[in-house]
Write a protein that holds these residues in place. Structure first.
Motif, PDB file in Angstrom:
ATOM      1  N   VAL A   1       1.054   3.266   4.594  1.00 20.77           N
ATOM      2  CA  VAL A   1       0.586   4.785   4.214  1.00 20.77           C
ATOM      3  C   VAL A   1       0.368   5.008   6.002  1.00 20.77           C
ATOM      4  CG1 VAL A   1      -1.827   4.834   4.340  1.00 20.77           C
ATOM      5  CG2 VAL A   1      -1.411   3.655   2.621  1.00 20.77           C
TER       6      VAL A   1
ATOM      7  N   ASP B   1      -2.598   2.017  -3.965  1.00 23.59           N
ATOM      8  CA  ASP B   1      -2.151   3.815  -4.375  1.00 23.59           C
ATOM      9  C   ASP B   1      -3.624   4.926  -4.587  1.00 23.59           C
ATOM     10  OD1 ASP B   1       0.408   5.199  -3.654  1.00 23.59           O
ATOM     11  OD2 ASP B   1      -1.175   6.242  -4.215  1.00 23.59           O
TER      12      ASP B   1
ATOM     13  N   THR C   1       1.301  -1.143   0.116  1.00 22.08           N
ATOM     14  CA  THR C   1      -0.356   0.358   0.189  1.00 22.08           C
ATOM     15  C   THR C   1       0.885   1.463  -0.003  1.00 22.08           C
ATOM     16  OG1 THR C   1      -0.525   0.084   2.430  1.00 22.08           O
ATOM     17  CG2 THR C   1      -1.629  -1.572   1.722  1.00 22.08           C
ATOM     18  N   GLY C   2       0.708   2.496  -0.282  1.00 23.42           N
ATOM     19  CA  GLY C   2       1.680   3.550  -0.217  1.00 23.42           C
ATOM     20  C   GLY C   2       1.896   3.526  -1.425  1.00 23.42           C
TER      21      GLY C   2
END
Length: 234
Positions: A88, A35, A10-11
């Motif tokens: 994140v 993302d 994630t991110g």
């Protein structure tokens, strides 16, 4: 040849996330890049080593239902989910007088709630497989909070407590849960915010990625419930 691990990052369009995605792909993993941004995410995945990587753009990680639906799509296309690298997070510094409900809720939602939502999303598949690894990002300030970081430090401290509890709950299912605690990360954003800082003491996104990649690797199968400091020379 063994099937490559499937790792959700994630991110993935961010600093630590993109470093982790590149490193994991170079080591043979199938990366699921998550993302909000679309174009940077597609560009990243197009440049990753190997093939078969998956783009999941625009997923609202503050929405538990959206996270679960994304995990179900990944499971349907890949057959398994072996790791989660959750990068994140957000940062705001503010004195007590400026720490209103909006700032508090932002820190708790982005730093803590997204971590919980993603863990809940991937655990069912990992439990069924009898294996899996989850790693998130806390912060050094979670252990000793300086002035002006009450909301941020509280949210990151909560990530550590969440990690400890989930690790204890899931160890019987073959799932490890860990977090990392970087000091200041050398990013363009931090350089702009602190132009006079000694950046030689900061940690790089690649250093953070190395530790997170290790924690989702088979070599870290005996490590769970840990909060690992990444302080560089700071």
């Amino acid at each position: 040849m063994s099937t490559p691990s499937v790792v959700i990052v994630t991110g993935a369009a961010g600093n630590a996330g993109s470093a982790a995605a590149r490193l994991l792909a170079a080591r043979g993993a199938t990366v699921v890049a998550v993302d909000r941004a679309v174009e940077p995410l597609q560009a990243l995945v197009g440049a990753l080593a190997g093939s078969g990587h998956i783009v999941e753009a625009g997923v609202d990680l503050t929405d538990a239902t959206a996270c679960a639906a994304m995990a179900e799509r990944v499971l349907a296309s890949s057959g398994h989910i072996d790791g989660l690298v959750h990068t994140v997070g957000t940062f705001r510094a503010a004195p007590l007088s400026d720490t209103d409900d909006g700032l508090w809720d932002l820190m708790m939602t982005v730093n803590l709630k997204t971590t919980l939502n993603m863990a809940r999303a991937v655990v069912p598949a990992m439990r069924k497989a009898g294996r899996g690894a989850i790693v998130s990002i806390a912060a050094g300030a979670a252990l000793k909070a300086p002035s002006g970081l009450a909301a941020y430090a509280a949210s990151k401290s909560a990530v550590i407590r969440l990690t400890e509890s989930l690790a204890d709950e899931l160890k019987g299912d073959g799932i490890t849960v860990n977090t990392v605690m970087p000091s200041t990360i050398d990013t363009p954003q931090n350089r702009a915010a602190m132009p006079d800082a000694d950046t030689s003491k900061w940690v790089t996104p690649d250093q953070v990625a190395e530790v997170m990649a290790f924690l989702v690797s088979p070599g870290a199968s005996g490590v769970t419930g840990a909060a690992v400091p990444i302080t560089g020379r700071g």
